[in-house]
Write a protein that holds these residues in place. Structure first.
Motif, PDB file in Angstrom:
ATOM      1  N   LEU A  73       0.862  -1.178   0.000  1.00 31.88           N
ATOM      2  CA  LEU A  73       0.000   0.000   0.000  1.00 31.88           C
ATOM      3  C   LEU A  73       0.896   1.224   0.000  1.00 31.88           C
ATOM      4  N   TRP A  74       0.638   2.113  -0.945  1.00 31.69           N
ATOM      5  CA  TRP A  74       1.391   3.367  -0.990  1.00 31.69           C
ATOM      6  C   TRP A  74       0.416   4.488  -1.289  1.00 31.69           C
ATOM      7  N   GLY A  75       0.194   5.314  -0.307  1.00 31.06           N
ATOM      8  CA  GLY A  75      -0.728   6.425  -0.451  1.00 31.06           C
ATOM      9  C   GLY A  75      -0.113   7.679   0.129  1.00 31.06           C
ATOM     10  N   ASN A  76       0.857   8.220  -0.559  1.00 32.06           N
ATOM     11  CA  ASN A  76       1.596   9.366  -0.047  1.00 32.06           C
ATOM     12  C   ASN A  76       1.151  10.674  -0.702  1.00 32.06           C
ATOM     13  N   ALA A  77      -0.035  10.680  -1.279  1.00 31.64           N
ATOM     14  CA  ALA A  77      -0.586  11.911  -1.871  1.00 31.64           C
ATOM     15  C   ALA A  77      -1.498  12.578  -0.840  1.00 31.64           C
ATOM     16  N   PRO A  78      -1.737  13.877  -0.962  1.00 30.55           N
ATOM     17  CA  PRO A  78      -2.559  14.574   0.045  1.00 30.55           C
ATOM     18  C   PRO A  78      -3.936  13.942   0.273  1.00 30.55           C
ATOM     19  N   LEU A  79      -4.656  13.572  -0.789  1.00 31.21           N
ATOM     20  CA  LEU A  79      -5.987  12.998  -0.619  1.00 31.21           C
ATOM     21  C   LEU A  79      -5.930  11.637   0.075  1.00 31.21           C
ATOM     22  N   SER A  80      -4.845  10.893  -0.127  1.00 32.83           N
ATOM     23  CA  SER A  80      -4.697   9.585   0.503  1.00 32.83           C
ATOM     24  C   SER A  80      -4.593   9.683   2.017  1.00 32.83           C
ATOM     25  N   LYS A  81      -4.321  10.862   2.522  1.00 32.30           N
ATOM     26  CA  LYS A  81      -4.112  11.042   3.960  1.00 32.30           C
ATOM     27  C   LYS A  81      -5.310  11.670   4.669  1.00 32.30           C
ATOM     28  N   THR A  82      -6.371  11.960   3.920  1.00 33.76           N
ATOM     29  CA  THR A  82      -7.572  12.531   4.528  1.00 33.76           C
ATOM     30  C   THR A  82      -8.414  11.412   5.139  1.00 33.76           C
ATOM     31  N   PRO A  83      -9.326  11.743   6.049  1.00 25.72           N
ATOM     32  CA  PRO A  83     -10.204  10.703   6.603  1.00 25.72           C
ATOM     33  C   PRO A  83     -10.955   9.936   5.507  1.00 25.72           C
ATOM     34  N   PHE A  84     -11.446  10.640   4.511  1.00 25.71           N
ATOM     35  CA  PHE A  84     -12.145   9.980   3.409  1.00 25.71           C
ATOM     36  C   PHE A  84     -11.186   9.100   2.609  1.00 25.71           C
ATOM     37  N   GLY A  85     -10.006   9.616   2.324  1.00 27.85           N
ATOM     38  CA  GLY A  85      -9.024   8.871   1.546  1.00 27.85           C
ATOM     39  C   GLY A  85      -8.485   7.645   2.252  1.00 27.85           C
ATOM     40  N   LEU A  86      -8.568   7.615   3.561  1.00 30.28           N
ATOM     41  CA  LEU A  86      -8.052   6.491   4.344  1.00 30.28           C
ATOM     42  C   LEU A  86      -9.068   5.368   4.564  1.00 30.28           C
ATOM     43  N   MET A  87     -10.312   5.586   4.185  1.00 29.28           N
ATOM     44  CA  MET A  87     -11.361   4.611   4.507  1.00 29.28           C
ATOM     45  C   MET A  87     -11.077   3.216   3.949  1.00 29.28           C
ATOM     46  N   GLY A  88     -10.740   3.114   2.683  1.00 29.09           N
ATOM     47  CA  GLY A  88     -10.463   1.811   2.091  1.00 29.09           C
ATOM     48  C   GLY A  88      -9.209   1.173   2.674  1.00 29.09           C
ATOM     49  N   LYS A  89      -8.186   1.970   2.834  1.00 31.75           N
ATOM     50  CA  LYS A  89      -6.934   1.472   3.412  1.00 31.75           C
ATOM     51  C   LYS A  89      -7.170   0.961   4.835  1.00 31.75           C
ATOM     52  N   ASN A  90      -8.002   1.669   5.612  1.00 27.96           N
ATOM     53  CA  ASN A  90      -8.295   1.242   6.977  1.00 27.96           C
ATOM     54  C   ASN A  90      -9.020  -0.101   7.010  1.00 27.96           C
ATOM     55  N   VAL A  91      -9.902  -0.341   6.038  1.00 29.51           N
ATOM     56  CA  VAL A  91     -10.585  -1.635   5.964  1.00 29.51           C
ATOM     57  C   VAL A  91      -9.564  -2.739   5.698  1.00 29.51           C
ATOM     58  N   LEU A  92      -8.682  -2.518   4.746  1.00 27.20           N
ATOM     59  CA  LEU A  92      -7.673  -3.546   4.437  1.00 27.20           C
ATOM     60  C   LEU A  92      -6.755  -3.825   5.623  1.00 27.20           C
ATOM     61  N   THR A  93      -6.239  -2.783   6.236  1.00 27.44           N
ATOM     62  CA  THR A  93      -5.311  -3.017   7.352  1.00 27.44           C
ATOM     63  C   THR A  93      -6.031  -3.682   8.523  1.00 27.44           C
ATOM     64  N   ALA A  94      -7.265  -3.302   8.794  1.00 28.15           N
ATOM     65  CA  ALA A  94      -8.019  -3.951   9.872  1.00 28.15           C
ATOM     66  C   ALA A  94      -8.272  -5.421   9.546  1.00 28.15           C
ATOM     67  N   LEU A  95      -8.579  -5.724   8.299  1.00 33.71           N
ATOM     68  CA  LEU A  95      -8.810  -7.112   7.916  1.00 33.71           C
ATOM     69  C   LEU A  95      -7.554  -7.942   8.145  1.00 33.71           C
ATOM     70  N   TRP A  96      -6.407  -7.427   7.741  1.00 33.52           N
ATOM     71  CA  TRP A  96      -5.152  -8.172   7.911  1.00 33.52           C
ATOM     72  C   TRP A  96      -4.774  -8.270   9.392  1.00 33.52           C
ATOM     73  N   GLU A  97      -5.033  -7.227  10.163  1.00 37.95           N
ATOM     74  CA  GLU A  97      -4.614  -7.221  11.566  1.00 37.95           C
ATOM     75  C   GLU A  97      -5.621  -7.887  12.502  1.00 37.95           C
ATOM     76  N   GLN A  98      -6.938  -7.720  12.231  1.00 36.40           N
ATOM     77  CA  GLN A  98      -7.956  -8.180  13.170  1.00 36.40           C
ATOM     78  C   GLN A  98      -8.881  -9.248  12.611  1.00 36.40           C
ATOM     79  N   GLY A  99      -8.900  -9.398  11.285  1.00 33.76           N
ATOM     80  CA  GLY A  99      -9.735 -10.416  10.676  1.00 33.76           C
ATOM     81  C   GLY A  99     -11.171  -9.983  10.486  1.00 33.76           C
ATOM     82  N   MET A 100     -12.039 -10.979  10.361  1.00 33.40           N
ATOM     83  CA  MET A 100     -13.464 -10.712  10.176  1.00 33.40           C
ATOM     84  C   MET A 100     -14.252 -11.480  11.226  1.00 33.40           C
ATOM     85  N   ASP A 101     -15.441 -10.972  11.511  1.00 33.67           N
ATOM     86  CA  ASP A 101     -16.285 -11.629  12.505  1.00 33.67           C
ATOM     87  C   ASP A 101     -17.113 -12.728  11.849  1.00 33.67           C
TER      88      ASP A 101
END
Length: 175
Positions: A73-101
């Motif tokens: 994952l590489w998101g070093n652009a300004p929009l990639s760092k906004t709360p909206f821009g991080l939504m998809g990345k946060n889902v992926l990292t949570a899935l890898w770190e915490q899994g699914m219910d």
């Protein structure tokens, strides 16, 4: 190597000759490749992750290409760092770190993965594919890291899932 892609006419992915997946988060892959054309030599799939729904598309493509053992994952652009821009990345990292219910939601994100997924296959993908978040690095460093990734044998046969069906009255997912 020809790549199996999930709905290639709908979801744009650039195929290369390497052995890693490279996700630009909100950066346009064409702009990234203009700055680092050698990325195509080291990454087999290059694409974006504009929304939370994009996590489902990435999982489908990883299941179709089980020789990809690293997802960068590489998101070093300004929009990639906004709360909206991080939504998809946060889902992926949570899935890898915490899994699914047990309902197929990503733990900590209240986001449902496609119901058509075989949960054991998704669990295998997240266990066998290493997720590397290099968003805090310059592009040159991310490309250097991808260059170091060596090809490995597939960890499972390619898996395809039935097309996702929206529940009646449910909002359309965005991509």
């Amino acid at each position: 190597m020809a790549r199996a892609l999930y709905l290639p006419g709908k979801y744009r992915l650039i195929t290369g000759s390497g052995s890693a997946g490279f996700c630009t988060v909100w950066s346009d892959p064409d702009i990234v490749l203009a700055q680092a054309p050698e990325l195509c030599e080291h990454a087999s799939l290059i694409g974006t992750l504009y929304s939370r729904e994009g996590a489902n598309i990435i999982l489908r493509n990883l299941a179709l290409n089980p020789d990809i053992r690293h997802l960068v994952l590489w998101g070093n652009a300004p929009l990639s760092k906004t709360p909206f821009g991080l939504m998809g990345k946060n889902v992926l990292t949570a899935l890898w770190e915490q899994g699914m219910d047990t309902q197929g939601n990503v733990v900590g994100q209240n986001f449902p993965l496609h119901a058509e997924f075989d949960r054991e296959t998704i669990k295998t993908v997240t266990q066998q594919v290493r997720l590397l978040d290099l968003s805090d690095k310059p592009l040159a460093d991310a490309v250097a890291a991808v260059r170091e990734i060596t090809a490995q044998e597939p960890y499972m046969p390619p898996q395809e899932f039935p097309e996702h069906k929206l529940e009646e009255g449910a909002p359309f997912p965005s991509e």
